[in-house]
Design a protein around this motif. Structure first.
Motif, PDB file in Angstrom:
ATOM      1  N   ALA A   1      80.980 -36.889 -70.500  1.00 19.34           N
ATOM      2  CA  ALA A   1      81.146 -37.061 -69.203  1.00 19.34           C
ATOM      3  C   ALA A   1      80.771 -38.343 -68.682  1.00 19.34           C
ATOM      4  N   PRO A   2      81.516 -38.856 -67.649  1.00 21.99           N
ATOM      5  CA  PRO A   2      81.330 -40.067 -67.031  1.00 21.99           C
ATOM      6  C   PRO A   2      80.033 -40.133 -65.889  1.00 21.99           C
TER       7      PRO A   2
ATOM      8  N   THR B   1      86.197 -38.312 -70.516  1.00 19.52           N
ATOM      9  CA  THR B   1      86.586 -38.892 -69.350  1.00 19.52           C
ATOM     10  C   THR B   1      85.898 -40.195 -69.337  1.00 19.52           C
ATOM     11  N   GLY B   2      86.933 -41.246 -69.174  1.00 18.64           N
ATOM     12  CA  GLY B   2      86.159 -42.770 -69.356  1.00 18.64           C
ATOM     13  C   GLY B   2      87.323 -43.506 -69.386  1.00 18.64           C
TER      14      GLY B   2
ATOM     15  N   LEU C   1      91.734 -40.980 -68.657  1.00 17.26           N
ATOM     16  CA  LEU C   1      91.326 -42.382 -68.996  1.00 17.26           C
ATOM     17  C   LEU C   1      91.368 -43.325 -67.724  1.00 17.26           C
ATOM     18  N   GLY C   2      91.758 -42.865 -66.610  1.00 12.92           N
ATOM     19  CA  GLY C   2      91.894 -43.765 -65.317  1.00 12.92           C
ATOM     20  C   GLY C   2      93.065 -43.833 -64.608  1.00 12.92           C
TER      21      GLY C   2
ATOM     22  N   SER D   1      96.416 -33.765 -64.567  1.00 12.79           N
ATOM     23  CA  SER D   1      96.997 -34.475 -66.153  1.00 12.79           C
ATOM     24  C   SER D   1      97.318 -36.016 -65.731  1.00 12.79           C
ATOM     25  N   GLY D   2      97.674 -36.485 -66.690  1.00 11.42           N
ATOM     26  CA  GLY D   2      98.288 -37.765 -66.532  1.00 11.42           C
ATOM     27  C   GLY D   2      99.337 -38.259 -67.528  1.00 11.42           C
ATOM     28  N   VAL D   3     100.102 -39.525 -67.348  1.00 10.71           N
ATOM     29  CA  VAL D   3     100.852 -39.959 -68.377  1.00 10.71           C
ATOM     30  C   VAL D   3     100.434 -41.458 -68.697  1.00 10.71           C
ATOM     31  N   LYS D   4     101.313 -41.990 -69.757  1.00  7.49           N
ATOM     32  CA  LYS D   4     100.857 -43.314 -70.163  1.00  7.49           C
ATOM     33  C   LYS D   4      99.288 -43.290 -70.588  1.00  7.49           C
ATOM     34  N   ASP D   5      98.772 -44.427 -70.116  1.00  2.00           N
ATOM     35  CA  ASP D   5      97.530 -44.800 -70.529  1.00  2.00           C
ATOM     36  C   ASP D   5      96.337 -43.921 -69.916  1.00  2.00           C
ATOM     37  N   THR D   6      96.858 -43.148 -68.811  1.00  2.31           N
ATOM     38  CA  THR D   6      95.839 -42.331 -68.228  1.00  2.31           C
ATOM     39  C   THR D   6      95.512 -41.334 -69.215  1.00  2.31           C
ATOM     40  N   GLY D   7      96.025 -41.029 -70.317  1.00  3.74           N
ATOM     41  CA  GLY D   7      95.691 -40.152 -71.178  1.00  3.74           C
ATOM     42  C   GLY D   7      96.688 -38.980 -71.488  1.00  3.74           C
TER      43      GLY D   7
END
Length: 464
Positions: free
Chosen positions: A131-132, A208-209, A232-233, A432-438
């Motif tokens: 956790a962050p 998460t980080g 990942l942001g 959720s996310g795509v690309k470098d978000t994870g």
């Protein structure tokens, strides 16, 4: 050789908390205890597990005031805003517990004259949650409560910056009567955590980080078949259309950009504004920004605390300096925030105009109180620029035309699209996310898909 985990407070640079680091041998014992305890935990009925977890939520909510002050000292958020994190934890945790029966229910399939034909969800086993510090309770709770509800054991490795938050979770679960061993707290160093992942003592990881650390942990986990969820942001954009309520949009986007000093993965970091309303929007945005108060986060009047560290603040300063050096114009002057202390964690918010995507501040995650605002001439231009990013967590559209917003959202390369709001998580919707978000998913019934495995049952009766 023993070592310590130390939290240096960004409020004044002092040591706020220090604990002995969990050694590798001690961590291995914790994982072994978790694996053994999980067997009896999953044997409990779902409603029994959820009752215990709900009692843990009660315990955390009851300690809201003390926890708020602890958060402020550990990572710098104004204490007046910290209570909202516990409210958010309660909302998310209770929602995930309420939907657990639906999410974990057997599949309803035609029996086709069979004795049993269904699919059931079984826990993965032991879930490692890394956790962050930026939202130390919310982000951890997103994984911890559904993982436990599903019948998993959980090992929490919290950030050194917010190590006391990890202890609060442990206290809450102990007070609620969670069976010993089901929840374990590991105060391991980053190096030891990598070693544990390489040993494969876990059955799943939720991290998460940062992108860099996410890639590192994915590589450490590569020789195992256990899953890893990575949040990942982001570099989240907003688009203000010509028909937007300009003043209202500006007020909301200032909050979306500067709440928690911009230290949010889904905070607004870049804004695109239609030319017809650009000047009015920029003026109002700067005006609202100047009304914020930077200072000691334990002061109830403060709305902007320090960043988590002087290093983090210097990174943002370098982005701003580079942008100004390339022609950007800063709308916030040195006199607007007297508490700004160059070289320290105390950093004034900054609004930049005349920016381009050739500047790092528009393409590289800032994770601080700075936002760039660009003028655009059409929806098409705004879509192109919003998608011009290595990240894809959220996008925000401000307009009275929700049909247009939906058409734009359909072309966004993001996990979540907002219209007329930003920086919010609805626990009933997938995060959720795509690309470098994870990759991966938290919240909603779909979160349980990542924390369980399917087992099929195909039973035929013998002939008489």
């Amino acid at each position: 050789m023993s070592s310590n985990i130390t939290c240096f407070s960004p409020v004044d640079g002092s040591v706020y908390a220090e604990r002995p680091a969990t050694s590798l041998s001690e961590a291995r014992v914790k994982f072994a205890k978790a694996r053994e305890a999980q067997k009896s935990w999953v044997a409990l009925q779902l409603d029994e597990r959820c009752a215990i977890l709900s009692a843990a939520v009660d315990h955390l909510v009851a300690a809201r005031d003390e926890i708020s002050l602890e958060i402020a000292w550990q990572m710098g958020r104004p204490v007046a805003q910290c209570g909202g994190e516990i409210s958010g934890l309660e909302e998310r945790a209770r929602h995930m517990l309420a939907i657990a029966p639906e999410a974990l229910a057997d599949a309803q399939l035609p029996q086709k004259e069979l004795a049993l034909r269904t699919m059931r969800r079984e826990p993965l086993g032991t879930v490692l949650v890394v956790a962050p510090w930026n939202y130390p309770f919310l982000t951890a709770a997103n994984a911890i409560f559904p993982a436990l509800a599903a019948g998993n054991a959980v090992v929490l490795k919290h950030s050194a910056q917010t190590l006391v938050c990890g202890e609060r979770f442990f206290e809450a679960f102990s007070a609620a009567g969670l069976p010993e061993g089901v929840f374990q707290l590991c105060l391991t160093t980053n190096e030891a955590t990598t070693s544990l992942i390489q040993e494969g003592l876990h059955d799943h990881i939720v991290f998460t980080g940062s992108v860099a650390v996410g890639r590192h942990l994915q590589e450490a986990n590569a020789k195992h078949f256990s899953g890893i969820d990575l949040e990942l942001g982001g570099k989240d954009p907003a688009y203000v259309r010509s028909d937007a309520n300009v003043s209202w949009a500006a007020e909301n986007l200032v909050d979306g950009a500067f709440f928690n000093s911009g230290q949010s993965c889904c905070g607004i970091e870049r804004i695109y504004v239609h030319r017809e309303v650009y000047r009015a929007f920029v003026d109002r945005f700067a005006e609202v920004t100047k009304s914020y108060v930077l200072g000691n986060p334990t002061d109830d009047r403060v709305t902007l605390g320090p960043l988590v560290s002087g290093k983090a603040a210097d990174f943002v300063r370098s982005q701003v300096a580079e942008a100004v050096g390339r022609g950007a114009r800063a709308l916030i002057g040195p006199g607007d925030f007297p508490a700004d202390k160059p070289g320290s964690a105390y950093l004034a918010p900054q609004v930049l105009v005349d920016v381009t995507h050739d500047m790092r501040v528009m393409t590289e995650e800032s994770f601080g109180p700075v936002v760039g605002i660009m003028v655009v001439d059409s929806d098409e231009e705004a879509i192109r620029l919003m998608n011009d990013s290595d990240f894809g967590l959220t996008a925000s559209i401000w307009t009275e035309d929700l049909f247009a917003a939906e058409a734009i959202a359909a072309r966004m390369e993001t996990g979540t699209c907002f219209a007329n709001r930003c920086d919010y998580l609805d626990p009933a919707l997938a995060w959720s996310g795509v690309k470098d978000t994870g990759r991966g998913c938290s919240l909603s019934t779909h979160a349980y898909d990542h924390l369980t495995r399917l087992k099929s049952y195909h039973f035929r009766a013998q002939p008489e």
